[in-house]
Design a protein around this motif. Structure first.
Motif, PDB file in Angstrom:
ATOM      1  N   THR A   1      34.715  44.780  37.236  1.00  0.00           N
ATOM      2  CA  THR A   1      35.678  45.030  37.854  1.00  0.00           C
ATOM      3  C   THR A   1      35.833  46.822  36.511  1.00  0.00           C
ATOM      4  O   THR A   1      35.432  47.758  37.408  1.00  0.00           O
ATOM      5  CB  THR A   1      36.787  45.004  37.840  1.00  0.00           C
ATOM      6  OG1 THR A   1      36.704  43.303  38.515  1.00  0.00           O
ATOM      7  CG2 THR A   1      38.012  45.440  38.612  1.00  0.00           C
TER       8      THR A   1
ATOM      9  N   GLN B   1      42.940  47.736  49.737  1.00  0.00           N
ATOM     10  CA  GLN B   1      43.400  46.372  49.875  1.00  0.00           C
ATOM     11  C   GLN B   1      44.734  46.491  51.197  1.00  0.00           C
ATOM     12  O   GLN B   1      45.528  45.251  51.412  1.00  0.00           O
ATOM     13  CB  GLN B   1      44.688  46.943  48.831  1.00  0.00           C
ATOM     14  CG  GLN B   1      43.873  47.610  46.890  1.00  0.00           C
ATOM     15  CD  GLN B   1      43.749  46.093  46.477  1.00  0.00           C
ATOM     16  OE1 GLN B   1      42.644  45.984  46.500  1.00  0.00           O
ATOM     17  NE2 GLN B   1      44.787  45.580  46.330  1.00  0.00           N
TER      18      GLN B   1
ATOM     19  N   HIS C   1      34.956  38.634  44.363  1.00  0.00           N
ATOM     20  CA  HIS C   1      36.375  38.826  43.524  1.00  0.00           C
ATOM     21  C   HIS C   1      36.630  40.457  43.682  1.00  0.00           C
ATOM     22  O   HIS C   1      37.946  40.543  43.555  1.00  0.00           O
ATOM     23  CB  HIS C   1      36.740  37.786  42.895  1.00  0.00           C
ATOM     24  CG  HIS C   1      37.057  36.574  43.109  1.00  0.00           C
ATOM     25  ND1 HIS C   1      37.889  35.651  42.142  1.00  0.00           N
ATOM     26  CD2 HIS C   1      37.287  36.372  44.324  1.00  0.00           C
ATOM     27  CE1 HIS C   1      37.932  33.958  42.367  1.00  0.00           C
ATOM     28  NE2 HIS C   1      37.492  34.003  43.873  1.00  0.00           N
TER      29      HIS C   1
ATOM     30  N   THR D   1      39.761  42.761  43.540  1.00  0.00           N
ATOM     31  CA  THR D   1      40.284  43.764  42.374  1.00  0.00           C
ATOM     32  C   THR D   1      39.280  44.764  41.816  1.00  0.00           C
ATOM     33  O   THR D   1      40.610  46.084  41.458  1.00  0.00           O
ATOM     34  CB  THR D   1      39.867  42.584  41.337  1.00  0.00           C
ATOM     35  OG1 THR D   1      38.316  43.028  41.298  1.00  0.00           O
ATOM     36  CG2 THR D   1      40.118  41.179  41.213  1.00  0.00           C
TER      37      THR D   1
ATOM     38  N   VAL E   1      41.900  49.015  41.349  1.00  0.00           N
ATOM     39  CA  VAL E   1      41.197  48.748  39.393  1.00  0.00           C
ATOM     40  C   VAL E   1      41.385  50.612  39.505  1.00  0.00           C
ATOM     41  O   VAL E   1      41.229  51.343  38.860  1.00  0.00           O
ATOM     42  CB  VAL E   1      41.100  47.622  39.263  1.00  0.00           C
ATOM     43  CG1 VAL E   1      39.852  48.030  37.863  1.00  0.00           C
ATOM     44  CG2 VAL E   1      41.232  46.345  38.675  1.00  0.00           C
TER      45      VAL E   1
ATOM     46  N   SER F   1      44.204  46.931  33.024  1.00  0.00           N
ATOM     47  CA  SER F   1      42.860  46.546  34.766  1.00  0.00           C
ATOM     48  C   SER F   1      42.264  45.497  34.480  1.00  0.00           C
ATOM     49  O   SER F   1      42.443  44.742  35.702  1.00  0.00           O
ATOM     50  CB  SER F   1      42.383  48.075  34.613  1.00  0.00           C
ATOM     51  OG  SER F   1      43.300  49.114  34.856  1.00  0.00           O
TER      52      SER F   1
ATOM     53  N   ALA G   1      42.726  41.997  36.533  1.00  0.00           N
ATOM     54  CA  ALA G   1      41.428  41.522  37.399  1.00  0.00           C
ATOM     55  C   ALA G   1      41.256  40.056  36.992  1.00  0.00           C
ATOM     56  O   ALA G   1      41.401  39.218  37.974  1.00  0.00           O
ATOM     57  CB  ALA G   1      40.605  42.277  37.606  1.00  0.00           C
TER      58      ALA G   1
ATOM     59  N   GLN H   1      44.153  38.420  39.221  1.00  0.00           N
ATOM     60  CA  GLN H   1      44.066  38.013  40.752  1.00  0.00           C
ATOM     61  C   GLN H   1      42.524  36.937  40.437  1.00  0.00           C
ATOM     62  O   GLN H   1      42.456  35.925  41.639  1.00  0.00           O
ATOM     63  CB  GLN H   1      42.878  39.161  41.355  1.00  0.00           C
ATOM     64  CG  GLN H   1      44.624  40.436  41.132  1.00  0.00           C
ATOM     65  CD  GLN H   1      45.779  40.641  42.066  1.00  0.00           C
ATOM     66  OE1 GLN H   1      45.234  39.905  42.967  1.00  0.00           O
ATOM     67  NE2 GLN H   1      47.231  40.010  41.444  1.00  0.00           N
ATOM     68  N   SER H   2      41.797  37.416  40.062  1.00  0.00           N
ATOM     69  CA  SER H   2      41.296  36.055  39.784  1.00  0.00           C
ATOM     70  C   SER H   2      41.202  34.248  40.226  1.00  0.00           C
ATOM     71  O   SER H   2      40.746  33.393  40.859  1.00  0.00           O
ATOM     72  CB  SER H   2      39.450  35.965  38.954  1.00  0.00           C
ATOM     73  OG  SER H   2      38.155  35.780  39.414  1.00  0.00           O
TER      74      SER H   2
END
Length: 286
Positions: free
Chosen positions: A94, A124, A155, A159, A163, A208, A212, A215-216
């Motif tokens: 990412t 998103q 994923h 992200t 990001v 950032s 990421a 979120q993962s």
């Protein structure tokens, strides 16, 4: 006398406002932390005490039996390792892709730049379930089905869009004169980016990358569709093995949930300064 009375009324209103604000914050704090407290204390209760009537918050007999069960009789240790590997891969990919795209959108003027920026954010807005079949077929066609690499690649859908925008705003807030001065001194554009822009954008990049990873770390839907074996299953998916058709081992489930939460708390405490600076650094340009 009138001035004194006015100041007293103003002071009383100010005190009442502060009391109201702090009372509201206290209610929000309790509302937020209460489920976490129940989760933690339940993880230390024996199975016979979890459903006792009347219920209690603190266990009367503290036990580590649930944690022993998680680490010895389940696939959670392997799943935790998979989650760490997937999260690091997602953060790395990412940041690499998002930094490249964010720099281009912030510094390079070309036709359609604004339209492309808005199009990236559409990722998103699309429900994740709409993309499941397409992602599954793409990952399967690449030969990464039921692998941690395949989960990490999937994923990126979650992200990368946000990001990219976070990094774009960070770079746009950095004066372009820094790069111009570096290039005047003999640096190439790449050198100017590496030695003038990246150090200044460091907090934003850290924020950032952490975003990421988080979120993962807690993503469930994609991981549950793309994994079948213990070798690739992530921790959120492994939580489901404590629930059977007729019963749920709540003690082990709560213990595994605590284990999943602790790394996030440690990471947030360690990187809190970078996260706050990174999320607010691009708010004002200049």
């Amino acid at each position: 006398m009138a001035a004194i009375s006015t100041r007293q009324r103003f002071g009383a209103r100010s005190t009442a406002a502060r009391i109201g604000v702090w009372s509201g914050l206290a209610v929000i704090t309790v509302w937020t932390l209460a489920p976490i407290a129940v989760m933690v204390f339940t993880s230390f209760k024996p199975s016979g005490e979890i459903f006792q009537i009347p219920p209690t918050l603190l266990p009367s007999d503290w036990t580590l039996e649930n944690y022993v069960s998680v680490f010895t009789t389940s696939s959670m240790p392997q799943a935790l390792r998979n989650s760490v590997v997937v999260g690091l891969l997602v953060a790395l990919m990412t940041l690499t892709l998002g930094t490249s795209a964010g720099y281009a959108l912030a510094r390079i003027s070309f036709r359609g730049a604004r339209s492309i920026s808005l199009f990236i954010l559409l990722g998103q807005m699309v429900p994740l379930t709409v993309l499941l079949l397409a992602l599954f077929r793409m990952i399967n066609a690449l030969g990464f089905n039921d692998t941690v690499v395949g989960v990490a690649m999937a994923h990126l859908v979650i992200t990368l869009p946000l990001v990219t925008w976070m990094i774009r705003n960070q770079i746009a807030a950095i004066p372009y004169e820094l790069e111009e001065a570096a290039m005047v001194d003999g640096c190439s554009r790449l050198d100017a980016f590496l030695y003038a822009v990246l150090p200044v954008a460091g907090p934003g990049l850290a924020a950032s990358g952490m975003f990421a990873f988080l979120q993962s770390w807690h993503e469930f839907v994609l991981a549950s569709v793309l994994t079948r074996s213990d070798e690739s299953r992530t921790a959120p998916v492994a939580l489901t093995e404590f629930a059977t058709e007729f019963d749920v081992d709540w003690g082990a489930t709560m213990a595994a949930s605590v284990i999943l939460t602790v790394p996030l708390v440690i990471a947030f405490v360690a990187l809190q300064r970078y996260l706050v600076n990174g999320l607010t650094g691009g708010a004002v340009k200049g």
